[in-house]
Design an enzyme around this catalytic site. Structure first.
Site, PDB file in Angstrom:
ATOM      1  CB  CYS A   2      -9.698  11.574  15.247  1.00  0.00           C
ATOM      2  SG  CYS A   2     -10.984  11.584  13.999  1.00  0.00           S
ATOM      3  NE  ARG A  27      -4.571   8.198  15.625  1.00  0.00           N
ATOM      4  CZ  ARG A  27      -4.541   6.886  15.551  1.00  0.00           C
ATOM      5  NH1 ARG A  27      -3.402   6.247  15.616  1.00  0.00           N
ATOM      6  NH2 ARG A  27      -5.643   6.175  15.431  1.00  0.00           N
ATOM      7  CD1 TRP A  74      -8.474  12.907   7.894  1.00  0.00           C
ATOM      8  CD2 TRP A  74     -10.140  11.432   8.082  1.00  0.00           C
ATOM      9  NE1 TRP A  74      -8.686  12.356   6.659  1.00  0.00           N
ATOM     10  CE2 TRP A  74      -9.700  11.444   6.745  1.00  0.00           C
ATOM     11  CE3 TRP A  74     -11.190  10.582   8.432  1.00  0.00           C
ATOM     12  CZ2 TRP A  74     -10.263  10.632   5.761  1.00  0.00           C
ATOM     13  CZ3 TRP A  74     -11.759   9.764   7.453  1.00  0.00           C
ATOM     14  CH2 TRP A  74     -11.282   9.803   6.131  1.00  0.00           C
ATOM     15  CG  ASN A  98     -10.097   8.707  17.607  1.00  0.00           C
ATOM     16  OD1 ASN A  98     -10.443   9.871  17.556  1.00  0.00           O
ATOM     17  ND2 ASN A  98      -8.864   8.335  17.874  1.00  0.00           N
ATOM     18  N   GLY A  99     -13.772   6.905  15.589  1.00  0.00           N
ATOM     19  CA  GLY A  99     -14.613   5.804  15.110  1.00  0.00           C
ATOM     20  C   GLY A  99     -15.882   6.357  14.492  1.00  0.00           C
ATOM     21  CD  GLU A 482       4.621   2.894  -1.721  1.00  0.00           C
ATOM     22  OE1 GLU A 482       3.466   2.474  -1.873  1.00  0.00           O
ATOM     23  OE2 GLU A 482       4.943   3.598  -0.762  1.00  0.00           O
ATOM     24  CE  LYS A 486       3.986   6.917  -0.319  1.00  0.00           C
ATOM     25  NZ  LYS A 486       3.793   5.717   0.354  1.00  0.00           N
ATOM     26  CD  GLU A 489       0.294   8.713   0.265  1.00  0.00           C
ATOM     27  OE1 GLU A 489      -0.722   8.523   0.940  1.00  0.00           O
ATOM     28  OE2 GLU A 489       1.281   7.969   0.337  1.00  0.00           O
ATOM     29  CG  HIS A 505      -2.868  -4.733 -22.940  1.00  0.00           C
ATOM     30  ND1 HIS A 505      -3.292  -5.459 -24.021  1.00  0.00           N
ATOM     31  CD2 HIS A 505      -1.738  -5.337 -22.500  1.00  0.00           C
ATOM     32  CE1 HIS A 505      -2.470  -6.473 -24.226  1.00  0.00           C
ATOM     33  NE2 HIS A 505      -1.505  -6.420 -23.316  1.00  0.00           N
ATOM     34  CE  LYS A 606       1.934   6.797   9.164  1.00  0.00           C
ATOM     35  NZ  LYS A 606       2.576   6.629   7.852  1.00  0.00           N
TER      36      LYS A 606
END
Ligand code: M6R
Length: 611
Positions: A2, A27, A74, A98-99, A482, A486, A489, A505, A606
């Site tokens: 956050c 964030r 968030w 935050n936390g 990657e 990308k 998300e 496989h 983020k």
């Protein structure tokens, strides 16, 4: 996760708080709020959803006052709603946090037994109640905050204002970031530098356990033991413009296009071409230490972990040291084998990712020498590391990491050259060749960005696909991982990244005529070019659609693929930097065409500062 902003000075605080929150919306973005104190009145305004909802509400009922705190959330505990949005207040005490407070349920029970009534489902609200209880016992605000945090177990960056003590913000932190911004006749607190760049470039990074008392004229900092301490002031070179969109529709797009500059800035001043060496400021590993290293352990999450996988190829090839790339979230929950002959490298854009930080501390505690590759100077990771290589990408605001990844790759390549020279696995001449390759990369990125229109055509054709597969071999394997990350998300399309050899496989079972398969196939010895052509044939045989990322002059693969994106030929270990760019653009355009919120995709944040 956050974002926090706080202001105390002689100006109206609400507009400053909202504008700071705008810079931090990346964030966390499911709700937001501000608490402003005017003389002895506390006014809290909160709104669910994007920040513009709060902005609208604040413009209708502007809370007056020259001191205040704000937050963009968030959700961890409790769904996004007005009640669960921060600031949380109780009897004139307002807090933003935050936390995660792990013992909040037990604390709530105790407080309820004393008659407290809670108005949210959050863990944070207990802070407001605990502080208010202490104030009622007659202690002052600073002591009340100190006593409250002694009762909680968990992680926090916390800022507090009260109606009864209307001239100061008390801020404290443990395991979540918090910076203090220094002004003239005004001071600030924030979870992250970009929130304050329009007001100041001078910052103090709070350390674990610090508590700061912030007024318009002064900032006093106390350590966990309550002793007054001086923390260094750092001047941050980032400009407010760097945290703006600069004419691009989204931050992500701007950040993709910034990569030639970001990579050039990361290389600048470090390459000693005539000596065939790399200069890292503050490098403190002796040649004996480097020669005695038995292993490198890379610790990272998400995109930074992918750059670690590419870094493994670079360091093992150029410096001949075994490299393990660990998912930081898994590392400390086993009994990892680490000792004093190991070099632990934490890779992180933010320098605040909780899992990476915890794994890094674990490796240090077991005796490893510690190094961070990080984009944020003064972040927790750079403070924890004995030595840091900064990636000079500038602030990365889009939640999907782009320029952080490519700058990490070139930083790792420089590190591999440096270690190779110190261990004698590279001659001066060989190192010079590698440095020459590096100097060519910014221009190659500029060139590959010209493929945007052809990538857009591919995006348009496949924007409704339900699944994507990305294949790469050798150093292109992390590029495949990657590319898939990308895409998933920001477009919310299911995507898998695989080493080409693994396709038969299992994933081959997924391939049919609806399945687009992105094959990263530059003509490089390390990427087993012949073998990746075999993969393309296997996909074609099952009706899958092949989108191939190929060298400019590769007509052979072009004749096999349904679509091609041509990239300039880089050396094998640096080709991931160039090959990643079309995949970033593909993800961006698919997400944009689907109407998604590219910069703030659902459910993500983020900086992941909780485990
Ligand atoms: O700040 P960090 O590099 O430590 O962040 C690690 C991951 O959370 C991050 O790379 C994440 O995977 C990004 N959303 C990827 O785009």
């Amino acid at each position: 996760m956050c974002g926090i902003v706080g202001y105390v000075g002689d100006k109206e605080s609400a507009p400053i708080l909202v504008s700071g929150l705008k810079k931090l919306e990346y964030r966390g973005y499911d709700s937001a709020g501000v608490a402003v104190v005017n003389r002895n009145t506390l006014n809290v305004v909160r709104a669910t959803g994007k920040l513009k909802n709060l902005e609208n509400r604040v413009s209708q009922e502007v809370p007056k006052g020259t001191i205040g705190i704000g937050h963009t959330r968030w959700a961890t505990h409790g769904r996004p709603s007005d009640e669960n949005a921060h600031p949380h207040s109780y009897k004139g005490v307002a807090v933003v946090h935050n936390g995660i407070i792990e013992n909040h349920l037990a604390l709530k029970e105790e407080l309820r037994a004393k008659g407290h009534i809670f108005s949210s489902e959050t863990d944070t609200e207990v802070f407001a109640h605990l502080i208010s209880d202490e104030l009622e016992r007659g202690v002052d605000l600073v002591e009340a905050v100190r006593l409250a945090i002694k009762q909680v177990k968990g992680t926090y960056a916390l800022a507090v204002v009260t109606a009864s003590d209307p001239n100061r913000i008390v801020a404290t932190k443990d395991s979540s970031p918090m910076v203090l911004g220094l002004g003239q006749g005004q001071n600030f607190v924030a979870s992250d530098v970009p929130a304050l760049l329009e007001h100041t470039r001078d910052f103090v990074y709070m350390e674990e356990g610090d508590l700061a008392v912030v007024t318009a004229q002064s900032i006093d900092i106390y350590n966990r033991q309550g002793q007054k301490v001086n923390r260094p002031t750092r001047r941050i070179d980032w400009t407010p413009m760097m945290a703006e969109k600069g004419g691009h529709k989204h931050f992500m797009h701007k950040e993709i296009w910034e990569q030639p500059r970001a990579v050039a800035d990361t290389l600048r001043g470090r390459m000693l071409l005539s000596e065939g060496d790399i200069h890292f400021e503050g490098w403190n590993l002796s040649p004996e230490k480097v020669r005695s290293l038995s292993k490198v352990t890379i610790l990272a999450c998400g995109t930074s972990w992918h750059s670690g996988v590419a870094g493994k190829h670079m360091i093992e090839t150029l410096a001949r040291i075994p490299v393990e790339v660990e998912l930081a979230s898994e590392f400390r929950y086993r009994d990892p084998i680490v000792d004093g002959t190991h070099l632990a490298i934490a890779i992180s854009q933010s320098g605040e990712t909780a899992d990476t930080l915890a794994a890094f501390k674990e490796a240090k505690a077991r005796g490893a020498t510690s190094m961070a590759i990080c984009n944020v100077i003064g972040s927790a990771m750079t403070r924890e590391a004995e030595f840091s290589v900064l990636t000079n990408a500038g602030p990365e605001i889009g939640v999907a990491s782009t320029k952080a990844f490519t700058t990490q790759l070139v930083a790792l390549y420089m590190l591999a050259v440096k270690l190779g020279r110190m261990r004698g696995t590279l001659t001066v001449k060989q190192a010079q060749e590698h440095l020459t390759h590096l100097t060519e990369i910014p221009k190659m990125i500029e060139d590959v960005l010209k493929c945007e229109n052809s990538v857009k055509r591919v995006a348009r054709e496949f924007m409704t696909a339900q699944d994507f597969l990305f294949l790469g071999r050798g150093p292109m394997h992390p590029v495949a991982l990657e590319g898939a990350l990308k895409l998933k998300e920001i477009s919310y399309i299911h995507a898998e990244g695989y080493a080409g050899g693994e396709m038969k496989h299992g994933p081959i079972a997924l391939i049919d005529e609806k399945m687009p398969v992105v094959v990263i196939a530059p003509k490089q010895p390390h990427v087993a070019y012949e073998k990746i052509i075999g993969n393309i044939e296997e996909v074609r045989a099952r009706g899958g659609k092949v989108i191939a990322i190929i060298d400019e002059d590769d007509e052979h693969v072009a004749s096999l693929a349904d679509h091609v994106v041509r990239i300039p030929p880089a050396c094998a270990l640096l080709a991931p930097v160039v090959a990643t760019i079309p995949l970033q653009l593909l993800a961006y355009h698919v997400a944009e065409m689907r109407g998604n919120d590219v910069d703030q995709p659902r459910n993500l944040a983020k900086s992941v500062t909780v485990e």
